[in-house]
Motif scaffolding. Structure first.
Motif, PDB file in Angstrom:
ATOM      1  N   ILE A 149      76.166 -43.124 -78.694  1.00 18.69           N
ATOM      2  CA  ILE A 149      74.707 -43.056 -78.663  1.00 18.69           C
ATOM      3  C   ILE A 149      74.219 -41.959 -79.607  1.00 18.69           C
ATOM      4  O   ILE A 149      74.757 -40.845 -79.610  1.00 18.69           O
ATOM      5  CB  ILE A 149      74.213 -42.802 -77.221  1.00 18.69           C
ATOM      6  N   ASN A 150      73.227 -42.298 -80.444  1.00 26.78           N
ATOM      7  CA  ASN A 150      72.605 -41.337 -81.368  1.00 26.78           C
ATOM      8  C   ASN A 150      73.624 -40.530 -82.170  1.00 26.78           C
ATOM      9  O   ASN A 150      73.544 -39.324 -82.287  1.00 26.78           O
ATOM     10  CB  ASN A 150      71.700 -40.364 -80.604  1.00 26.78           C
ATOM     11  N   HIS A 151      74.600 -41.260 -82.728  1.00 34.58           N
ATOM     12  CA  HIS A 151      75.627 -40.616 -83.517  1.00 34.58           C
ATOM     13  C   HIS A 151      75.029 -40.143 -84.842  1.00 34.58           C
ATOM     14  O   HIS A 151      75.364 -39.080 -85.351  1.00 34.58           O
ATOM     15  CB  HIS A 151      76.755 -41.618 -83.738  1.00 34.58           C
ATOM     16  N   HIS A 152      74.126 -40.952 -85.399  1.00 36.02           N
ATOM     17  CA  HIS A 152      73.510 -40.601 -86.680  1.00 36.02           C
ATOM     18  C   HIS A 152      72.049 -40.252 -86.457  1.00 36.02           C
ATOM     19  O   HIS A 152      71.464 -40.646 -85.470  1.00 36.02           O
ATOM     20  CB  HIS A 152      73.614 -41.779 -87.640  1.00 36.02           C
ATOM     21  N   LYS A 153      71.488 -39.554 -87.445  1.00 31.47           N
ATOM     22  CA  LYS A 153      70.092 -39.123 -87.288  1.00 31.47           C
ATOM     23  C   LYS A 153      69.158 -40.316 -87.225  1.00 31.47           C
ATOM     24  O   LYS A 153      68.407 -40.471 -86.269  1.00 31.47           O
ATOM     25  CB  LYS A 153      69.693 -38.201 -88.452  1.00 31.47           C
ATOM     26  N   ALA A 164      64.716 -49.844 -83.756  1.00 25.15           N
ATOM     27  CA  ALA A 164      66.111 -50.187 -84.031  1.00 25.15           C
ATOM     28  C   ALA A 164      67.068 -49.255 -83.302  1.00 25.15           C
ATOM     29  O   ALA A 164      68.102 -49.679 -82.780  1.00 25.15           O
ATOM     30  CB  ALA A 164      66.374 -50.143 -85.534  1.00 25.15           C
ATOM     31  N   CYS A 165      66.689 -47.977 -83.233  1.00 23.90           N
ATOM     32  CA  CYS A 165      67.554 -46.997 -82.571  1.00 23.90           C
ATOM     33  C   CYS A 165      67.804 -47.420 -81.119  1.00 23.90           C
ATOM     34  O   CYS A 165      68.934 -47.435 -80.640  1.00 23.90           O
ATOM     35  CB  CYS A 165      66.879 -45.633 -82.635  1.00 23.90           C
ATOM     36  N   GLU A 166      66.704 -47.782 -80.442  1.00 29.21           N
ATOM     37  CA  GLU A 166      66.768 -48.257 -79.061  1.00 29.21           C
ATOM     38  C   GLU A 166      67.687 -49.478 -78.944  1.00 29.21           C
ATOM     39  O   GLU A 166      68.554 -49.549 -78.081  1.00 29.21           O
ATOM     40  CB  GLU A 166      65.341 -48.635 -78.636  1.00 29.21           C
ATOM     41  N   GLU A 185      70.027 -50.480 -80.979  1.00 30.21           N
ATOM     42  CA  GLU A 185      71.423 -50.167 -81.286  1.00 30.21           C
ATOM     43  C   GLU A 185      72.106 -49.462 -80.124  1.00 30.21           C
ATOM     44  O   GLU A 185      73.319 -49.541 -79.963  1.00 30.21           O
ATOM     45  CB  GLU A 185      71.501 -49.294 -82.554  1.00 30.21           C
ATOM     46  N   ASN A 186      71.317 -48.772 -79.307  1.00 34.16           N
ATOM     47  CA  ASN A 186      71.929 -48.051 -78.190  1.00 34.16           C
ATOM     48  C   ASN A 186      72.179 -48.938 -76.970  1.00 34.16           C
ATOM     49  O   ASN A 186      72.949 -48.572 -76.093  1.00 34.16           O
ATOM     50  CB  ASN A 186      71.046 -46.877 -77.777  1.00 34.16           C
ATOM     51  N   ILE A 187      71.519 -50.110 -76.920  1.00 39.00           N
ATOM     52  CA  ILE A 187      71.644 -50.952 -75.720  1.00 39.00           C
ATOM     53  C   ILE A 187      73.083 -51.356 -75.405  1.00 39.00           C
ATOM     54  O   ILE A 187      73.529 -51.182 -74.277  1.00 39.00           O
ATOM     55  CB  ILE A 187      70.723 -52.187 -75.814  1.00 39.00           C
TER      56      ILE A 187
HETATM   57 CU   LIG Z   1      70.127 -43.669 -82.991  1.00 37.27          CU
END
Ligand SMILES: [Cu+2]
Ligand SMILES: Cc1cc2nc3c(=O)[nH]c(=O)nc-3n(C[C@H](O)[C@H](O)[C@H](O)COP(=O)(O)OP(=O)(O)OC[C@H]3O[C@@H](n4cnc5c(N)ncnc54)[C@H](O)[C@@H]3O)c2cc1C
Ligand SMILES: NC(=O)C1=CN([C@@H]2O[C@H](COP(=O)(O)OP(=O)(O)OC[C@H]3O[C@@H](n4cnc5c(N)ncnc54)[C@H](OP(=O)(O)O)[C@@H]3O)[C@@H](O)[C@H]2O)C=CC1
Ligand code: HEM
Ligand SMILES: [Fe+3]
Length: 505
Positions: A119-123, A195-197, A199-201
């Motif tokens: 989760i949230n590996h990249h900025k 997209a961040c959301e 990608e984390n699902i």
């Molecule tokens: Cu992220």
């Protein structure tokens, strides 16, 4: 790749016929960059859904044989030239190697299907990173919640939803159409910043079960130790009796029902706490503390684990009399009886107690099975909200009451028998009764006319010291919705649902 399952008629075809607007999507040429697992499954699914497919590989000759013959496998540049919609089935780490294609890719739609490993590996999200590398392209995020395996076995199994987000409405519509023709259900998640959301699902699915599973294991360990001390250690130390044979079945079958029963009461406890909070605040528009929100969201998992333990308990109970130890005990008792010249060992009270508690146990398990069945998505979808919440809330609570009667009739008067206190430890059933009885009493308390009326008014939007809903509402709704989205795809909290209907009005 052989047709197999893929050659059968697809859901996608039916969607297409019933929705003539979708026809233009079919026959469209779709490009795929990359030739890995995801690319292969995607290409196969697209071909069988009626699309032309062009696959771009760094080494087209090597991997052409792995794709369906209808798909054209060629150099990366050719894909960029031939199509307007291109799936980028390449890991984020290798996006920059595609930069040679910047000129030919200008103006095209790029679909980012990538997942992260943490989760949230990249900025920034992978999709936003891709968009920054190719500013002249329109990037759409989607399909990352679908595994290569689901693409292969068809959308019948597993999750059918494809979450899509993009800043360009037209591009989003095209990709949604493609998903629909493939037999998936596109879900619009808004602009690319979501997209961040998305990608984390896939990374968040497990945590929904993590806390409940640890809770179940923790309870199991505590109760097992407790029962072990009482049933095995105590006779060994006090009377030098070897009761270690009880470890695999009897101690387990005293532990499982305790876990099942306590977990079941933990499903209904947060509802009671929520009601207390609402009564205390005098409004339903105040946010519950975080721990309570979390707990309310985990009830489904806690409930299903409780059902699992209860089902195992039932199986273990059925097997109790067929064990060798039980047979020897019966024979020994019979011999003892003969020596004592007793002819009848029938104790009417004991007989009735067992008849009743077994019957109650079976009923409780039956009611719990109803809850478990209705938590399957396909069944839940065929019920309306009121039916679903009647089964989950009312029938589930009745199951808790019946389980309590089962436990009480099983325990009977043993709580008052001094011999039952091993090392001063009371029988385990007395401990398990604590939380469930609190929940049941609290529920009855909230049913009292004066309390019930106040709760109902609060839930209809009444607030202490004001008339009608206040200005703060939309903000709170937003907050609730956010916690819901971040907590995975759970049902709406009833309070949120009410608030939304209120907003619609
Ligand atoms: Cu992220
Ligand atoms: C085997 C099994 C399977 C389960 N499967 C599922 C499942 O698939 N999905 C699922 O969600 N749960 C599932 N559960 C969990 C459980 O059945 C539900 O969460 C159930 O709805 C809890 O009932 P309740 O009466 O405690 O809570 P609720 O009916 O949710 O009420 C809880 C609290 O919410 C507040 N509230 C209720 N109604 C309103 C309103 N109209 N306005 C404002 N506030 C309100 C009140 O404070 C109330 O006390 C399952 C449980 C078991 C045992
Ligand atoms: N597998 C799955 O179930 C899912 C995968 N995804 C996502 O799909 C993407 C691809 O995954 P997957 O197919 O499993 O991965 P693979 O490793 O199987 O495939 C990656 C492909 O990328 C291509 N590629 C392009 N440039 C490079 C480069 N510089 N170095 C290495 N490879 C390169 C390669 O194809 P070639 O050699 O032909 O150029 C390779 O086959 C990932 O972003 C992943 O997160 C998303 C959801 C599910
Ligand atoms: C088919 C269904 C069921 C049957 C046949 C059954 C049978 C039994 C039996 C035989 C016992 C006594 C075990 C022993 O001798 O140690 C028992 C105990 C118990 N059962 Fe059940 N049961 C059923 C379902 C349930 C359910 C659904 C629950 C609750 C969720 C439950 C909770 C309990 C509890 C708490 C005990 C006391 C355990 C202890 O403290 O030792 N049972 N049951
Ligand atoms: Fe990385």
């Amino acid at each position: 790749m052989p047709g197999g399952d893929m050659a059968k008629p697809l859901l996608g075809r039916r969607n297409m016929e019933s929705n003539p607007d979708l026809t233009p999507a079919v026959g469209r040429t779709i490009g795929i960059l990359g030739s890995g697992d995801f690319a292969r499954s995607l290409a196969t699914r697209l071909v069988y859904s009626g699309f032309q497919v062009v696959v771009g590989s760094r080494n087209p000759k090597r991997c052409a044989g792995l794709f369906p013959s209808a798909a054209e496998v060629t150099a990366q540049v050719d894909v960029a030239k031939k199509t307007d919609v291109i799936f980028v089935a390449v890991f984020r780490e290798h996006y920059s190697t595609l930069c040679d294609l910047t000129d030919v890719l200008a103006g095209k739609i790029l679909v980012d299907v990538s997942n992260n490993t943490e989760i949230n590996h990249h900025k920034e999200s992978n999709a936003e990173y891709l968009a920054s590398l190719f500013p002249a392209c329109t990037v759409v995020k989607g399909f990352n919640v679908i595994s290569a395996w689901t693409l292969q076995s068809g959308p019948r199994d597993g999750n059918k939803q494809v979450l899509i987000c993009c800043d360009n409405q037209e591009a989003k519509r095209i990709v949604a159409e493609i998903a629909q023709v493939m037999g998936f259900t596109p879900v619009d998640m808004g602009s690319l910043s979501s997209a961040c959301e998305i990608e984390n699902i896939p990374l968040r699915l497990l945590p929904a079960w993590k806390i409940p599973v640890f809770l179940a294991l923790g309870l199991f360990l505590c109760f097992y130790t407790y029962n072990f001390i009482r049933q095995v250690l105590h006779p060994y130390i006090w009377e030098q009796k070897n009761k270690f044979y009880k470890i695999p079945v009897e101690v387990v079958n005293s532990t499982l029902p305790c876990v099942a029963y306590v977990m079941l009461s933990l499903v209904y406890l947060p509802g009671v706490l929520a009601a207390s909070f609402q009564l205390h605040y005098g409004t339903k528009y105040r946010r519950f503390p975080d721990w309570l929100d979390q707990w309310l969201q985990h009830r489904k998992q806690i409930g299903l684990l409780s059902f699992f333990c209860a089902a195992l308990h039932a199986l273990y109970s059925l097997c109790l009399p067929m064990r060798r130890s039980h047979r020897y005990q019966l024979i020994n008792a019979a011999i003892k009886q003969v020596m004592e010249k007793k002819t009848d060992a029938w104790i009417e009270e004991e007989v009735w107690r067992m008849e009743i508690y077994v019957s109650l146990g079976i009923m409780a398990l039956g009611l719990l099975s109803l809850l478990a069945i209705t938590s399957l998505p396909s069944i839940a979808n065929s019920l309306n909200w009121r039916e679903f919440s009647f089964i989950q809330s009312t029938v589930g609570f009745i199951a808790l009451v019946v389980s309590t009667l089962h436990t009480l009739t099983f325990g009977w008067t043993r709580a008052f028998d001094e011999n039952q206190y091993k090392f001063y430890l009371p029988p385990s059933y007395t401990l398990t009764l604590l939380v469930p009885c609190t929940v049941i009493l609290a529920k009855i308390f909230f049913r009292l006319p004066c309390i019930h009326g106040r709760l109902r008014r609060i839930r209809n939007g009444w607030e202490k010291g004001s008339c009608g809903p206040t200005q703060t509402m939309p903000h709170i709704v937003e907050e609730r919705l956010l916690t819901r989205v971040s907590g995975g795809l759970e049902e709406l909290h009833p309070a949120t649902e009410d608030a939304i209907t209120w907003l619609d009005d």
